[in-house]
Design a protein around this motif. Structure first.
Motif, mmCIF file in Angstrom:
data_model
loop_
_atom_site.group_PDB
_atom_site.id
_atom_site.type_symbol
_atom_site.label_atom_id
_atom_site.label_comp_id
_atom_site.label_asym_id
_atom_site.label_seq_id
_atom_site.Cartn_x
_atom_site.Cartn_y
_atom_site.Cartn_z
ATOM 1 N N LEU A 1 -11.782 9.255 -5.396
ATOM 2 C CA LEU A 1 -11.364 9.825 -3.902
ATOM 3 C C LEU A 1 -10.178 10.712 -4.064
ATOM 4 N N PHE A 2 -9.280 10.506 -5.214
ATOM 5 C CA PHE A 2 -8.160 11.414 -5.491
ATOM 6 C C PHE A 2 -8.278 12.545 -6.556
ATOM 7 N N ALA A 3 -9.572 12.574 -6.954
ATOM 8 C CA ALA A 3 -9.972 13.578 -8.144
ATOM 9 C C ALA A 3 -9.568 14.922 -7.783
ATOM 10 N N PHE A 4 -9.713 15.211 -6.471
ATOM 11 C CA PHE A 4 -9.432 16.622 -6.178
ATOM 12 C C PHE A 4 -7.989 17.147 -5.519
ATOM 13 N N LEU B 1 0.830 -1.273 -0.036
ATOM 14 C CA LEU B 1 -0.032 0.046 0.045
ATOM 15 C C LEU B 1 0.858 1.290 -0.037
ATOM 16 N N ASP B 2 1.901 1.190 0.788
ATOM 17 C CA ASP B 2 2.794 2.337 0.907
ATOM 18 C C ASP B 2 3.406 2.646 -0.371
ATOM 19 N N GLN B 3 3.863 1.480 -1.394
ATOM 20 C CA GLN B 3 4.469 1.647 -2.625
ATOM 21 C C GLN B 3 3.481 2.399 -3.490
ATOM 22 N N ALA B 4 2.240 1.769 -3.441
ATOM 23 C CA ALA B 4 1.180 2.192 -4.486
ATOM 24 C C ALA B 4 1.093 3.846 -4.136
ATOM 25 N N ARG B 5 0.940 4.203 -2.966
ATOM 26 C CA ARG B 5 0.894 5.621 -2.563
ATOM 27 C C ARG B 5 1.757 6.470 -2.969
ATOM 28 N N ARG B 6 3.032 6.042 -2.822
ATOM 29 C CA ARG B 6 4.224 6.610 -3.371
ATOM 30 C C ARG B 6 4.428 7.002 -4.824
ATOM 31 N N LEU B 7 3.933 5.868 -5.531
ATOM 32 C CA LEU B 7 3.805 6.046 -7.025
ATOM 33 C C LEU B 7 2.759 6.971 -7.205
ATOM 34 N N LEU B 8 1.573 6.975 -6.878
ATOM 35 C CA LEU B 8 0.530 7.949 -7.048
ATOM 36 C C LEU B 8 1.114 9.299 -6.677
ATOM 37 N N ALA B 9 1.945 9.690 -5.594
ATOM 38 C CA ALA B 9 2.441 10.961 -5.243
ATOM 39 C C ALA B 9 3.379 11.501 -6.165
ATOM 40 N N LEU B 10 4.108 10.469 -6.869
ATOM 41 C CA LEU B 10 5.147 10.827 -7.927
ATOM 42 C C LEU B 10 4.245 11.213 -9.135
ATOM 43 N N ALA B 11 3.232 10.546 -9.455
ATOM 44 C CA ALA B 11 2.588 10.979 -10.729
ATOM 45 C C ALA B 11 1.834 12.305 -10.429
ATOM 46 N N GLN B 12 1.284 12.350 -9.227
ATOM 47 C CA GLN B 12 0.737 13.692 -9.171
ATOM 48 C C GLN B 12 1.484 14.854 -9.038
ATOM 49 N N THR B 13 2.830 14.674 -8.512
ATOM 50 C CA THR B 13 3.602 16.021 -8.423
ATOM 51 C C THR B 13 4.264 16.030 -9.932
ATOM 52 N N GLY B 14 4.524 14.819 -10.608
ATOM 53 C CA GLY B 14 4.813 14.989 -11.909
ATOM 54 C C GLY B 14 3.916 15.859 -12.973
ATOM 55 N N LEU B 15 2.709 15.493 -12.623
ATOM 56 C CA LEU B 15 1.430 16.338 -13.519
ATOM 57 C C LEU B 15 1.496 17.695 -13.120
ATOM 58 N N ALA C 1 -1.465 3.214 -10.546
ATOM 59 C CA ALA C 1 -1.427 3.259 -9.151
ATOM 60 C C ALA C 1 -3.001 3.030 -8.346
ATOM 61 N N HIS C 2 -4.014 3.876 -9.105
ATOM 62 C CA HIS C 2 -5.074 3.712 -8.923
ATOM 63 C C HIS C 2 -5.554 2.242 -8.755
ATOM 64 N N GLU C 3 -5.198 1.522 -9.987
ATOM 65 C CA GLU C 3 -5.397 -0.060 -9.997
ATOM 66 C C GLU C 3 -4.903 -0.827 -8.711
ATOM 67 N N ALA D 1 2.355 16.629 -4.334
ATOM 68 C CA ALA D 1 1.889 15.565 -3.476
ATOM 69 C C ALA D 1 2.215 15.831 -1.974
ATOM 70 N N ASN D 2 1.392 15.793 -0.946
ATOM 71 C CA ASN D 2 1.753 15.799 0.501
ATOM 72 C C ASN D 2 0.880 15.085 1.417
ATOM 73 N N PRO D 3 1.572 14.764 2.492
ATOM 74 C CA PRO D 3 0.595 13.916 3.280
ATOM 75 C C PRO D 3 -0.627 14.826 3.781
ATOM 76 N N LYS D 4 -1.808 14.184 4.066
ATOM 77 C CA LYS D 4 -3.210 14.653 4.661
ATOM 78 C C LYS D 4 -2.839 14.949 6.064
ATOM 79 N N LEU D 5 -3.367 16.326 6.600
ATOM 80 C CA LEU D 5 -3.039 16.702 7.811
ATOM 81 C C LEU D 5 -4.142 16.288 8.644
ATOM 82 N N ASP D 6 -4.626 15.573 9.818
ATOM 83 C CA ASP D 6 -5.731 15.342 10.649
ATOM 84 C C ASP D 6 -5.264 16.060 12.034
ATOM 85 N N VAL D 7 -6.026 16.998 12.468
ATOM 86 C CA VAL D 7 -5.854 17.814 13.593
ATOM 87 C C VAL D 7 -7.009 17.379 14.718
#
Length: 211
Positions: A64-67, A13-27, A46-48, A72-78
């Motif tokens: 879920l990731f459309a917006f 799961l961590d690898q897939a999230r990192r892959l998606l983060a790289l794609a988002q930052t690249g875009l 990564a979505h698959e 790419a950054n971690p989400k912050l839960d306060v």
């Protein structure tokens, strides 16, 4: 699930999230048409992967990731830990699942982390609090929370009650104070029993717990 299987699950799961983060930052940064196509293809892969790992449909993950755009950054839960004079902690019951948690949620733009914590307590419990200090800064991936498609950092502040009022939010439907040793069923994606007991220890001292 065995501990070895859980570790493998979390790693995938961590690898897939990192892959998606790289794609988002690249875009976000690319100006080339072909690079954009490649990053979009990486995002689709990564979505698959996330869908397969989390037992979701690919279009559900994409939604879920459309917006999620930009770097790419971690989400912050306060969240906010509020204790009464008897040492009981304030919890709110989540309307979505009927389970209990510390008041809190995703950080809102335009407010500081402490202001977010105080706002969430006011909306979800009716209590107005003064934020005293930061108790913990946790990476949920380093704690035994149920797996999440998002990479989440959690900030927990200590608050003291100034006065009570009426709940103004719709995300919670009950409020109560509970002993850290006698907790109601918790929403484990939001807070773990051992984390509440750790927060109780921290508020008695002067330290900050962090990952």
């Amino acid at each position: 699930m065995t501990s070895e299987s859980q570790a493998s699950f979390n790693r995938r799961l961590d690898q897939a999230r990192r892959l998606l983060a790289l794609a988002q930052t690249g875009l976000h940064y690319t100006t080339g048409v072909f690079d954009k196509e490649r990053y979009e293809e990486i995002a689709a892969i990564a979505h698959e992967q996330i869908a397969e790992i989390a037992s979701l449909k690919t279009d559900e993950v994409a939604e879920l990731f459309a917006f999620e755009s930009g770097y790419a950054n971690p989400k912050l839960d306060v969240r906010c830990a509020v204790f009464d004079d008897a040492g009981q902690i304030l919890l709110v019951r989540e309307a979505a699942d009927g389970l209990w948690s510390l008041p809190g949620g995703w950080a809102d733009v335009g407010l500081s982390p402490a202001e977010n914590a105080a706002k969430e307590v006011r909306e979800e419990s009716g209590y107005t609090v003064e934020i005293v200090r930061l108790l913990a800064a946790w990476d949920t991936a380093k704690h035994p929370h149920p797996p999440s498609v998002f990479h989440i950092w959690k900030l927990v502040f200590l608050g003291t009650v100034q006065h009570s009022g009426e709940r103004i939010g719709e995300e919670t439907d009950a409020v109560g104070f509970f002993s850290p040793d006698d907790l109601p069923p918790l929403s484990l994606g939001r807070i773990m029993p051992e984390q509440i007991r750790r927060l109780d220890e921290l508020r008695r001292g002067a330290g900050v717990d962090f990952d």
